[in-house]
Design an enzyme around this catalytic site. Structure first.
Site, PDB file in Angstrom:
ATOM      1  N   ASP A  26      -5.846 -10.768   5.766  1.00 54.19           N
ATOM      2  CA  ASP A  26      -4.205 -10.516   5.020  1.00 54.19           C
ATOM      3  C   ASP A  26      -4.618  -9.592   3.874  1.00 54.19           C
ATOM      4  O   ASP A  26      -4.314  -9.605   2.755  1.00 54.19           O
ATOM      5  CB  ASP A  26      -4.102 -12.006   4.285  1.00 54.19           C
ATOM      6  N   ASP A  72      -2.415  -6.712   3.434  1.00 51.41           N
ATOM      7  CA  ASP A  72      -1.260  -6.280   3.091  1.00 51.41           C
ATOM      8  C   ASP A  72      -1.172  -4.796   3.275  1.00 51.41           C
ATOM      9  O   ASP A  72      -0.704  -4.087   2.112  1.00 51.41           O
ATOM     10  CB  ASP A  72      -1.117  -6.618   1.487  1.00 51.41           C
ATOM     11  N   TRP A 128       5.791 -19.101  -3.656  1.00 48.90           N
ATOM     12  CA  TRP A 128       4.445 -18.734  -3.202  1.00 48.90           C
ATOM     13  C   TRP A 128       3.404 -19.383  -4.376  1.00 48.90           C
ATOM     14  O   TRP A 128       3.634 -18.832  -5.437  1.00 48.90           O
ATOM     15  CB  TRP A 128       4.098 -17.536  -2.473  1.00 48.90           C
ATOM     16  N   ASP A 166       4.873 -15.155   6.477  1.00 48.87           N
ATOM     17  CA  ASP A 166       4.252 -13.799   6.038  1.00 48.87           C
ATOM     18  C   ASP A 166       3.449 -13.475   7.358  1.00 48.87           C
ATOM     19  O   ASP A 166       2.609 -14.097   7.713  1.00 48.87           O
ATOM     20  CB  ASP A 166       3.747 -13.864   4.854  1.00 48.87           C
ATOM     21  N   HIS A 201       8.242 -12.192   5.472  1.00 50.24           N
ATOM     22  CA  HIS A 201       7.516 -11.277   4.777  1.00 50.24           C
ATOM     23  C   HIS A 201       6.699 -10.481   5.755  1.00 50.24           C
ATOM     24  O   HIS A 201       5.741 -10.735   6.198  1.00 50.24           O
ATOM     25  CB  HIS A 201       6.518 -11.785   3.833  1.00 50.24           C
ATOM     26  N   GLU A 219       6.632 -20.500   1.159  1.00 50.42           N
ATOM     27  CA  GLU A 219       5.735 -19.565   1.716  1.00 50.42           C
ATOM     28  C   GLU A 219       4.363 -20.118   2.041  1.00 50.42           C
ATOM     29  O   GLU A 219       3.814 -20.107   0.903  1.00 50.42           O
ATOM     30  CB  GLU A 219       5.562 -18.262   0.974  1.00 50.42           C
ATOM     31  N   HIS A 243      -0.259 -14.062   7.008  1.00 54.42           N
ATOM     32  CA  HIS A 243      -0.728 -15.353   6.446  1.00 54.42           C
ATOM     33  C   HIS A 243      -1.378 -16.483   7.750  1.00 54.42           C
ATOM     34  O   HIS A 243      -1.373 -17.581   7.411  1.00 54.42           O
ATOM     35  CB  HIS A 243       0.458 -16.074   5.772  1.00 54.42           C
ATOM     36  N   LYS A 256       0.362 -20.124   3.672  1.00 52.76           N
ATOM     37  CA  LYS A 256      -0.767 -19.254   3.974  1.00 52.76           C
ATOM     38  C   LYS A 256      -1.965 -19.908   4.561  1.00 52.76           C
ATOM     39  O   LYS A 256      -2.312 -21.279   4.269  1.00 52.76           O
ATOM     40  CB  LYS A 256      -1.164 -18.590   2.512  1.00 52.76           C
ATOM     41  N   ASP A 302       6.552  -7.306   2.517  1.00 53.60           N
ATOM     42  CA  ASP A 302       5.428  -7.837   1.650  1.00 53.60           C
ATOM     43  C   ASP A 302       4.183  -6.878   1.784  1.00 53.60           C
ATOM     44  O   ASP A 302       3.498  -7.299   2.751  1.00 53.60           O
ATOM     45  CB  ASP A 302       4.983  -9.180   1.512  1.00 53.60           C
TER      46      ASP A 302
HETATM   47  C1  RNT Z   1       0.653 -13.837  -1.136  1.00 55.87           C
HETATM   48  C2  RNT Z   1       2.088 -13.960  -0.709  1.00 55.87           C
HETATM   49  C3  RNT Z   1       2.934 -13.590  -1.685  1.00 55.87           C
HETATM   50  C4  RNT Z   1       2.634 -12.299  -2.598  1.00 55.87           C
HETATM   51  C5  RNT Z   1       3.687 -11.894  -3.338  1.00 55.87           C
HETATM   52  C6  RNT Z   1       3.283 -11.089  -4.537  1.00 55.87           C
HETATM   53  O1  RNT Z   1      -0.374 -13.922  -0.167  1.00 55.87           O
HETATM   54  O2  RNT Z   1       2.111 -13.086   0.551  1.00 55.87           O
HETATM   55  O3  RNT Z   1       4.329 -13.257  -1.206  1.00 55.87           O
HETATM   56  O4  RNT Z   1       2.178 -11.187  -1.752  1.00 55.87           O
HETATM   57  O5  RNT Z   1       4.604 -13.069  -4.049  1.00 55.87           O
HETATM   58 ZN    ZN Z   2       4.083 -12.918   1.351  1.00 60.74          ZN
END
Ligand code: RNT
Ligand code: ZN
Length: 424
Positions: free
Chosen positions: A300, A302, A191, A265, A292, A232, A268, A234, A332
């Site tokens: 996003d 998290d 990523w 993810d 993720h 990955e 994302h 986004k 994640d």
């Molecule tokens: C960032 C991505 C990625 C990170 C990690 C720390 O938006 O989700 O996966 O969260 O690599």
């Molecule tokens: Zn991620």
């Protein structure tokens, strides 16, 4: 009255639940046997707010934001491993740890990211072997001066690009060494933060550069029994609101063309988009996916994963579509406002609960109703299933796995907080 269910109560509740599910043709013992084979890859970075151990820069950068200042975060690899073991003691099953390159153990001597070697991860590998854990890996394209201006693999400067390409190559070798040592393929996920805050005039050239950089990183074939490459995507990030080089379309195409794993993810995409609906589409054209699993609240953000409708939908898709062997489940999220060990436990247990619930779903019956066009019964059944005793099945699973049942784990973590975390 005790705070917790006795083992006898848990077993009796399970026996009743077993009968109830049997009326729908579900074998709960078989479901739990299947559940025990599904590894979750827990991300190391929940344990220290994505800090890592390089101490190169003050800010993580890359648009990654961790809020909160809960005391007791891990400051060393040993502390992180100890916290992780504590978390695992409350999570049923055999799982994996997902490491970032910034968690290398290079001793007193700092080692540049493009010069990292498997030797710098021996502490993790030896420990994982001892604990019977698999490892997954990520090159770290943030928290570094060469990522400061928001570009890495798509950077206009060929020298900076080359540095990050070398980092990617080095990390695949680390991943392969982990896979070899542990006898289980390591998923190495790329990523990058590359993008721009305001409207770019050239969306094309950075994407061409990224494709070339990825081709250079992946040029050397590596045995998939040792290492699997993932990319990955986004939609946007902090500081890359107007343009992200590695968008969904970019990486979906790249992954299909080059037979890489695509990483979806959950945070994302546009807030009304869900990854549960993307799994079956992507797996039409790809062999495998990495997830993720995260929880975005309005963006996003998290947040720690909880048993939301979308988390249940993800579990259902994996089970209903028979995708469990083609999808690597990673977590994640990073929350520094609550006990970090508890965050791991809450997120992992939620993911496993979603899988447990999906595994006891009468999917054959539901599918039949759907095929017959009986949408009335389908909807009615889906609603009835929601109050079936899946909780009793889950509790029994925890009991048999030798981990705390129900809320009993909270006390253990509080004790660990008092004994260990509070003293840091
Ligand atoms: C960032 C991505 C990625 C990170 C990690 C720390 O938006 O989700 O996966 O969260 O690599
Ligand atoms: Zn991620």
């Amino acid at each position: 009255m005790t705070m917790f269910d006795s083992p006898k109560n848990v077993e009796q509740a399970y026996a009743l639940a077993q009968d109830r599910y049997a009326t729908l043709g579900i074998d709960t013992d078989a479901a739990l046997a299947r559940l025990a084979t599904i590894p979750i890859s827990l991300h190391c970075w929940q344990g220290d707010d994505v800090g890592g151990f390089e101490n190169l820069v003050d800010e993580i950068g890359g648009g990654l934001a961790v809020t909160g200042n809960y005391p007791g975060k891990a400051r060393t690899p040993d502390e992180l491993r100890s916290d992780f073991e504590m978390a695992l003691s409350a999570i049923p099953g055999k799982h994996r740890l997902n490491l970032h390159a910034s968690y290398a153990e290079t001793g007193a001597q700092p080692v540049e990211r493009n010069e990292l070697e498997p030797a710098h991860f021996l502490g993790w590998i030896d420990w994982a072997k001892e604990k019977g854990l698999g490892l997954d890996f990520n090159p770290t394209y943030f928290a570094h001066e060469k990522a400061d201006d928001g570009f890495t693999l798509a950077h206009p400067d060929a020298g900076i690009r080359q540095f990050w390409i070398e980092h990617g190559i080095a990390c695949r070798k680390v991943g392969a060494a982990m896979g070899k040592a542990l006898g289980s393929p390591c998923v190495t996920n790329v990523w990058i933060p590359d993008g721009s805050k305001d409207t770019p005039v050239d969306r094309r050239t950075p994407r061409q550069r990224l494709a070339d950089s990825l081709d250079a990183i992946f040029a050397e074939p590596i045995d998939p029994k040792l290492n699997l490459d993932a990319v990955e995507a986004k939609l946007f990030g902090l500081g890359s609101e107007s343009y992200v080089v590695g968008s969904h379309e970019f990486y979906l195409g790249y992954a299909i063309k080059n037979q890489k794993l695509l990483c979806l993810d959950a945070g994302h995409f546009h807030p009304t988009e869900v990854i549960s609906d993307k799994i079956s589409s992507c797996l039409m054209w790809l062999d495998e996916l990495l997830l993720h699993v995260s929880r975005g609240v309005r963006w996003d953000s998290d947040h720690v994963v909880t048993l939301t409708d979308e988390l249940q939908a993800i579990g259902q898709e994996l089970v209903r579509g028979d995708y469990l062997d083609r999808v690597h489940i990673g977590l994640d999220f990073f929350d520094a406002s609550i006990n970090r060990v508890a965050a791991w436990v809450i997120g992992s247990r939620s993911m496993l609960k979603s899988l447990c619930m999906a595994l006891v779903e009468p999917i054959e019956m539901l599918r039949k109703l759907e095929n017959e066009g009986d949408y009335t019964s389908r909807l009615a059944m889906l609603e009835e299933i929601k109050t079936m005793p899946a909780g009793a099945v889950w509790n029994y699973y925890c009991l048999k796995a030798g981990v705390p049942v129900g809320q009993a784990w909270i006390e253990d973590i509080k004790q660990y907080e008092a004994d260990v975390l509070a003293k840091r």
